[in-house]
Write a protein that holds these residues in place. Structure first.
Motif, PDB file in Angstrom:
ATOM      1  N   GLN A  61       2.299 -17.676 -36.478  1.00 36.51           N
ATOM      2  CA  GLN A  61       1.849 -16.282 -36.504  1.00 36.51           C
ATOM      3  C   GLN A  61       0.651 -16.052 -35.596  1.00 36.51           C
ATOM      4  O   GLN A  61       0.438 -14.950 -35.109  1.00 36.51           O
ATOM      5  CB  GLN A  61       1.465 -15.869 -37.942  1.00 36.51           C
ATOM      6  N   SER A  62      -0.150 -17.098 -35.389  1.00 44.61           N
ATOM      7  CA  SER A  62      -1.402 -16.903 -34.647  1.00 44.61           C
ATOM      8  C   SER A  62      -1.271 -17.271 -33.169  1.00 44.61           C
ATOM      9  O   SER A  62      -2.257 -17.306 -32.440  1.00 44.61           O
ATOM     10  CB  SER A  62      -2.509 -17.739 -35.288  1.00 44.61           C
ATOM     11  N   LEU A  63      -0.041 -17.546 -32.707  1.00 46.42           N
ATOM     12  CA  LEU A  63       0.134 -17.893 -31.293  1.00 46.42           C
ATOM     13  C   LEU A  63      -0.281 -16.726 -30.398  1.00 46.42           C
ATOM     14  O   LEU A  63       0.017 -15.581 -30.703  1.00 46.42           O
ATOM     15  CB  LEU A  63       1.595 -18.237 -30.990  1.00 46.42           C
ATOM     16  N   PRO A  64      -0.957 -17.004 -29.272  1.00 47.11           N
ATOM     17  CA  PRO A  64      -1.296 -15.921 -28.355  1.00 47.11           C
ATOM     18  C   PRO A  64      -0.054 -15.457 -27.589  1.00 47.11           C
ATOM     19  O   PRO A  64       1.005 -16.079 -27.685  1.00 47.11           O
ATOM     20  CB  PRO A  64      -2.284 -16.587 -27.398  1.00 47.11           C
ATOM     21  N   GLU A  65      -0.197 -14.384 -26.845  1.00 40.41           N
ATOM     22  CA  GLU A  65       0.892 -13.906 -25.995  1.00 40.41           C
ATOM     23  C   GLU A  65       1.165 -14.975 -24.932  1.00 40.41           C
ATOM     24  O   GLU A  65       0.244 -15.456 -24.283  1.00 40.41           O
ATOM     25  CB  GLU A  65       0.480 -12.594 -25.326  1.00 40.41           C
ATOM     26  N   LEU A  66       2.430 -15.349 -24.765  1.00 38.87           N
ATOM     27  CA  LEU A  66       2.787 -16.417 -23.821  1.00 38.87           C
ATOM     28  C   LEU A  66       3.308 -15.823 -22.510  1.00 38.87           C
ATOM     29  O   LEU A  66       3.612 -14.636 -22.441  1.00 38.87           O
ATOM     30  CB  LEU A  66       3.825 -17.331 -24.472  1.00 38.87           C
ATOM     31  N   PRO A  67       3.399 -16.640 -21.452  1.00 42.77           N
ATOM     32  CA  PRO A  67       3.750 -16.106 -20.130  1.00 42.77           C
ATOM     33  C   PRO A  67       4.992 -15.214 -20.096  1.00 42.77           C
ATOM     34  O   PRO A  67       4.966 -14.150 -19.467  1.00 42.77           O
ATOM     35  CB  PRO A  67       3.948 -17.362 -19.280  1.00 42.77           C
ATOM     36  N   ASP A  68       6.060 -15.611 -20.795  1.00 39.87           N
ATOM     37  CA  ASP A  68       7.291 -14.810 -20.743  1.00 39.87           C
ATOM     38  C   ASP A  68       7.085 -13.429 -21.357  1.00 39.87           C
ATOM     39  O   ASP A  68       7.536 -12.418 -20.813  1.00 39.87           O
ATOM     40  CB  ASP A  68       8.436 -15.521 -21.487  1.00 39.87           C
ATOM     41  N   ALA A  69       6.390 -13.401 -22.506  1.00 47.80           N
ATOM     42  CA  ALA A  69       6.151 -12.128 -23.190  1.00 47.80           C
ATOM     43  C   ALA A  69       5.246 -11.246 -22.328  1.00 47.80           C
ATOM     44  O   ALA A  69       5.465 -10.050 -22.190  1.00 47.80           O
ATOM     45  CB  ALA A  69       5.508 -12.382 -24.551  1.00 47.80           C
ATOM     46  N   LEU A  70       4.234 -11.875 -21.715  1.00 50.20           N
ATOM     47  CA  LEU A  70       3.307 -11.133 -20.864  1.00 50.20           C
ATOM     48  C   LEU A  70       4.048 -10.546 -19.663  1.00 50.20           C
ATOM     49  O   LEU A  70       3.862  -9.385 -19.296  1.00 50.20           O
ATOM     50  CB  LEU A  70       2.181 -12.065 -20.395  1.00 50.20           C
ATOM     51  N   ARG A  71       4.914 -11.359 -19.077  1.00 46.13           N
ATOM     52  CA  ARG A  71       5.662 -10.933 -17.899  1.00 46.13           C
ATOM     53  C   ARG A  71       6.544  -9.729 -18.249  1.00 46.13           C
ATOM     54  O   ARG A  71       6.575  -8.732 -17.534  1.00 46.13           O
ATOM     55  CB  ARG A  71       6.509 -12.117 -17.419  1.00 46.13           C
ATOM     56  N   THR A  72       7.234  -9.841 -19.381  1.00 40.21           N
ATOM     57  CA  THR A  72       8.088  -8.743 -19.826  1.00 40.21           C
ATOM     58  C   THR A  72       7.247  -7.489 -20.072  1.00 40.21           C
ATOM     59  O   THR A  72       7.634  -6.380 -19.706  1.00 40.21           O
ATOM     60  CB  THR A  72       8.810  -9.136 -21.130  1.00 40.21           C
ATOM     61  N   ARG A  73       6.067  -7.672 -20.680  1.00 45.82           N
ATOM     62  CA  ARG A  73       5.222  -6.521 -20.979  1.00 45.82           C
ATOM     63  C   ARG A  73       4.730  -5.871 -19.680  1.00 45.82           C
ATOM     64  O   ARG A  73       4.694  -4.647 -19.557  1.00 45.82           O
ATOM     65  CB  ARG A  73       4.023  -6.964 -21.827  1.00 45.82           C
ATOM     66  N   LEU A  74       4.378  -6.700 -18.695  1.00 43.48           N
ATOM     67  CA  LEU A  74       3.911  -6.146 -17.416  1.00 43.48           C
ATOM     68  C   LEU A  74       5.024  -5.322 -16.755  1.00 43.48           C
ATOM     69  O   LEU A  74       4.767  -4.295 -16.129  1.00 43.48           O
ATOM     70  CB  LEU A  74       3.465  -7.255 -16.466  1.00 43.48           C
ATOM     71  N   MET A  75       6.252  -5.798 -16.903  1.00 40.65           N
ATOM     72  CA  MET A  75       7.384  -5.070 -16.321  1.00 40.65           C
ATOM     73  C   MET A  75       7.642  -3.770 -17.084  1.00 40.65           C
ATOM     74  O   MET A  75       7.846  -2.724 -16.483  1.00 40.65           O
ATOM     75  CB  MET A  75       8.639  -5.961 -16.300  1.00 40.65           C
ATOM     76  N   ASP A  76       7.593  -3.848 -18.426  1.00 48.06           N
ATOM     77  CA  ASP A  76       7.893  -2.664 -19.250  1.00 48.06           C
ATOM     78  C   ASP A  76       6.753  -1.644 -19.203  1.00 48.06           C
ATOM     79  O   ASP A  76       6.975  -0.458 -19.000  1.00 48.06           O
ATOM     80  CB  ASP A  76       8.115  -3.075 -20.713  1.00 48.06           C
ATOM     81  N   GLU A  77       5.534  -2.155 -19.399  1.00 45.98           N
ATOM     82  CA  GLU A  77       4.393  -1.261 -19.576  1.00 45.98           C
ATOM     83  C   GLU A  77       3.885  -0.718 -18.251  1.00 45.98           C
ATOM     84  O   GLU A  77       3.476   0.429 -18.151  1.00 45.98           O
ATOM     85  CB  GLU A  77       3.286  -2.046 -20.287  1.00 45.98           C
ATOM     86  N   PHE A  78       3.904  -1.561 -17.195  1.00 50.62           N
ATOM     87  CA  PHE A  78       3.328  -1.153 -15.912  1.00 50.62           C
ATOM     88  C   PHE A  78       4.385  -0.928 -14.831  1.00 50.62           C
ATOM     89  O   PHE A  78       4.061  -0.599 -13.704  1.00 50.62           O
ATOM     90  CB  PHE A  78       2.325  -2.205 -15.421  1.00 50.62           C
ATOM     91  N   GLY A  79       5.638  -1.174 -15.188  1.00 53.92           N
ATOM     92  CA  GLY A  79       6.719  -0.945 -14.233  1.00 53.92           C
ATOM     93  C   GLY A  79       6.721  -1.910 -13.054  1.00 53.92           C
ATOM     94  O   GLY A  79       7.208  -1.588 -11.968  1.00 53.92           O
ATOM     95  N   LEU A  80       6.161  -3.117 -13.241  1.00 50.73           N
ATOM     96  CA  LEU A  80       6.104  -4.067 -12.126  1.00 50.73           C
ATOM     97  C   LEU A  80       7.464  -4.708 -11.863  1.00 50.73           C
ATOM     98  O   LEU A  80       8.298  -4.828 -12.763  1.00 50.73           O
ATOM     99  CB  LEU A  80       5.097  -5.173 -12.436  1.00 50.73           C
ATOM    100  N   SER A  81       7.656  -5.156 -10.614  1.00 52.33           N
ATOM    101  CA  SER A  81       8.860  -5.910 -10.271  1.00 52.33           C
ATOM    102  C   SER A  81       8.774  -7.274 -10.942  1.00 52.33           C
ATOM    103  O   SER A  81       7.682  -7.737 -11.298  1.00 52.33           O
ATOM    104  CB  SER A  81       8.944  -6.086  -8.757  1.00 52.33           C
ATOM    105  N   ALA A  82       9.924  -7.930 -11.098  1.00 50.02           N
ATOM    106  CA  ALA A  82       9.944  -9.258 -11.717  1.00 50.02           C
ATOM    107  C   ALA A  82       9.051 -10.214 -10.935  1.00 50.02           C
ATOM    108  O   ALA A  82       8.342 -11.052 -11.504  1.00 50.02           O
ATOM    109  CB  ALA A  82      11.374  -9.787 -11.765  1.00 50.02           C
ATOM    110  N   TYR A  83       9.049 -10.059  -9.612  1.00 54.56           N
ATOM    111  CA  TYR A  83       8.274 -10.958  -8.763  1.00 54.56           C
ATOM    112  C   TYR A  83       6.765 -10.782  -8.984  1.00 54.56           C
ATOM    113  O   TYR A  83       6.048 -11.749  -9.247  1.00 54.56           O
ATOM    114  CB  TYR A  83       8.631 -10.720  -7.295  1.00 54.56           C
ATOM    115  N   ASP A  84       6.294  -9.513  -8.896  1.00 56.58           N
ATOM    116  CA  ASP A  84       4.867  -9.255  -9.115  1.00 56.58           C
ATOM    117  C   ASP A  84       4.447  -9.667 -10.522  1.00 56.58           C
ATOM    118  O   ASP A  84       3.394 -10.275 -10.716  1.00 56.58           O
ATOM    119  CB  ASP A  84       4.555  -7.767  -8.895  1.00 56.58           C
TER     120      ASP A  84
END
Lengths: 111, 487
Positions: free
Chosen positions: B304-327
């Motif tokens: 439960q206490s795990l921080p946000e991991l790279p995959d989740a962060l990447r997905t969030r950057l794409m969803d929330e900020f509209g970034l390309s998969a590469y960026d």
């Protein structure tokens, strides 16, 4: 299960040694000890007897018994992640046959 | 399934490469795995050594709870099964830097079982790489062979430091995939904070198992190249080993199962020890240590206490900020980069910020040999610069000039724009005046344009922009020019 277990006897004079000379020399190499060739026969006999004796355990049916790693029933004691020792190279090296500048010095070992 | 794109062409046809990695990651603990000596890097010889680490008679190992916790967290981060019951074994071998004569490791019942990592390749495609297991073990000491002609010098500072050995499935098919795997694993470890991932200091090392086969055939004989301490070396070692193996087989030879070393000066691998000398480790449960039993509820708390991991962060950057998969991939490589980006992008054109960060800023830092942490430009300053492009104060081209000045003296973009008079001219009167001058100076071209040579429009835009020193708003220039030329 039990029909697969060979019937090991405790006969010291068994000429069917389970440990042969090659194995003796392999064990010696792994243990970093030297075994003279004239001792090989004796050791083959002795080690084979020991192995055969331990093999008696094979007669027990353990098909439904979990492997046992501890008999005490205690749980593993743990320490906190705190530095409590070290910073005393002189003590660590006090029994070293040879040392230099706080290093242990040993005959050259290069793989 | 054979992935055709990664096959290697030999003289006699195509070869498939099969790679499995064993990564040793140092747990980011203060003390060692079974003793109270410091695990820190860089002390004088034998200063971080307790009598346990030196294997003095009668010393008993007591496990460091923090190290257990980090192994479990890492397991959870790798989507792996956590084994609530695991056992420490002795792995027996003789070497001068292993005073116990055995390494305490985990053999048949490791703390973490099967998991997986999703890697992203340069073309944006993803692949899942299986994790076979993760176990805790002790590091060995360090031998130095170059101090004396007939002696080796031993420093036990690393002896007993906690390592997580993370073993992959033989799922990788190219050096690129192996490099992507190690990058991703390192990112996950860093996000979790369980290992600092510092490869130069040896906190993360990889052993590469490599074999080649004809596509679809049985696995070939593998070699293991030990102790690679950079991602570039991992890729080089794999490529050189693949070329060597293919050449041997195509010449009619066979591959020996052996341990090899990578020589960083030649970029080639060489034999370290052959199969005949292969170790027989005679593993058995360490009688000094009880089985490690974990509480399921405790594991759940960690989950439960795990921080946000790279995959989740990447997905969030794409969803929330509209970034390309590469960026999103670039920015989510480490937590600090992502935090920097989020601070810069908040409330601004997020895609434009990402573009400026990955192209202009990373490019500049690279040239200056600086890390993001030492960037002369702060996140809010880059954000402000992008804001000035968005609100039309400056053009994208002028922004590059402003950025160059910001890099030099760390100035705020607004200050630079003000002081250097970079403000974009959108005032139609001023731009009209410039256009009139340009048209008056090029009457011949105006006639040609009106005679049907449409391509000259670009020439006029260029001249006007030049005359305005790049400060004219390009949109306004276009509109006004069109009116005047066509009117």
């Amino acid at each position: 299960m039990s029909d697969k277990n060979p019937d090991f006897s405790l006969d010291h004079n068994s000429d069917h040694n389970v440990i042969d000379k090659t194995t003796i020399q392999k064990i010696a190499k792994l243990a970093r000890i030297e075994i003279a060739p004239e001792r090989e026969d004796t050791l083959c006999g002795e080690l084979s007897t020991i192995i055969s004796w331990v093999e008696q355990l094979g007669e027990c049916d353990t098909a439904h018994v979990e492997p046992l790693a501890s008999v005490t029933g205690h749980s593993l004691p743990m320490r906190d992640d705190v530095v409590t020792s070290g910073d005393d190279p002189d003590a660590v090296l006090s029994n070293a046959p040879e040392e230099a500048s706080h290093f242990f010095v040993v005959p050259k070992v290069v793989e | 399934m054979t992935d055709v794109s990664s096959l290697v062409e030999g003289r006699t046809g195509k070869w498939e490469v099969v790679i499995g990695l064993e990564v040793h990651a140092q747990v980011s603990s203060q003390a060692k795995l079974f003793s109270g000596a410091s695990a820190a890097f860089g002390a004088g010889p034998n200063e971080h050594v307790s009598l346990v680490d030196a294997a003095m008679p009668g010393m008993l190992p007591v496990i460091n709870q923090f190290c257990v916790e980090q192994a479990v967290k890492t397991g959870l981060g790798l989507n792996a099964e956590i084994n609530l019951f695991s056992i420490f074994d002795r792995k027996n071998y003789f070497y001068a830097d292993l005073p116990q004569g055995y390494q305490i490791s985990q053999y048949k019942q490791p703390i973490v079982g099967e998991g997986s990592i999703t890697i992203t390749l340069a073309d944006g495609s993803t692949r899942d790489i299986g994790i076979e297991r993760l176990h805790l073990e002790q590091d060995a000491g360090k031998s130095m062979h170059d101090q004396h002609p007939s002696k080796s010098y031993i420093d036990l500072n690393r002896s007993g430091v906690a390592l997580m050995e993370i073993v992959s499935r033989p799922d990788m098919r190219s050096a690129e995939e192996a490099a992507a795997y190690v990058s991703k694993l390192r990112a996950i470890l860093r996000f979790l904070g369980t290992c600092d991932g510092n490869m130069e200091q040896g906190s993360l090392r990889a052993d590469c198992n490599v074999s080649v086969r004809r596509p679809g055939e049985e696995l070939g004989t593998r070699t293991e190249t030990k102790n690679l301490n950079s991602i570039r070396f991992i890729a080089q070692a794999i490529n050189s080993e693949v070329a060597r193996q293919i050449e041997i087989i195509e010449d009619g030879g066979t591959i020996d199962q052996e341990t090899r070393l990578f020589d960083t000066s030649t970029g080639q691998t060489r034999t370290m020890r052959s199969k005949e000398d292969a170790h027989d480790y005679r593993y058995f449960p360490d009688p000094d240590l009880l089985p490690l039993e974990l509480d399921a509820a405790w594991v759940e708390t960690l989950r439960q206490s795990l921080p946000e991991l790279p995959d989740a962060l990447r997905t969030r950057l794409m969803d929330e900020f509209g970034l390309s998969a590469y960026d999103a991939g670039l920015i989510s490589e480490d937590r600090d980069t992502a935090a920097w980006y989020e601070a810069a992008a908040a409330g601004r054109d997020a895609k434009l910020v990402a573009n400026w960060m990955t192209v202009e800023l990373f490019g500049a830092l690279n040239r200056m040999g600086l890390d993001l942490a030492d960037s002369p430009v702060r996140p809010d300053q880059l954000g402000q610069l992008v804001e000035r492009i968005s609100d039309g104060t400056i053009s994208g081209r002028i922004a590059k000039d402003v950025f160059a000045i910001m890099l030099e003296d760390g100035a705020d973009p607004d200050q630079v724009i003000e002081e250097k008079g970079f403000k974009q001219v959108s005032d139609t009167g001023a731009i009209e005046a410039i256009i009139d001058t340009v048209l008056a100076e090029n009457t011949d071209k105006v006639d040609e344009y009106r005679g049907g040579k449409d391509k000259l429009f670009g020439f006029f835009v260029g001249q006007v922009m030049k005359a305005s020193k790049g400060q004219a708003n390009p949109g306004v220039v276009n509109d006004l020019l069109r009116q005047k030329l066509n009117g």
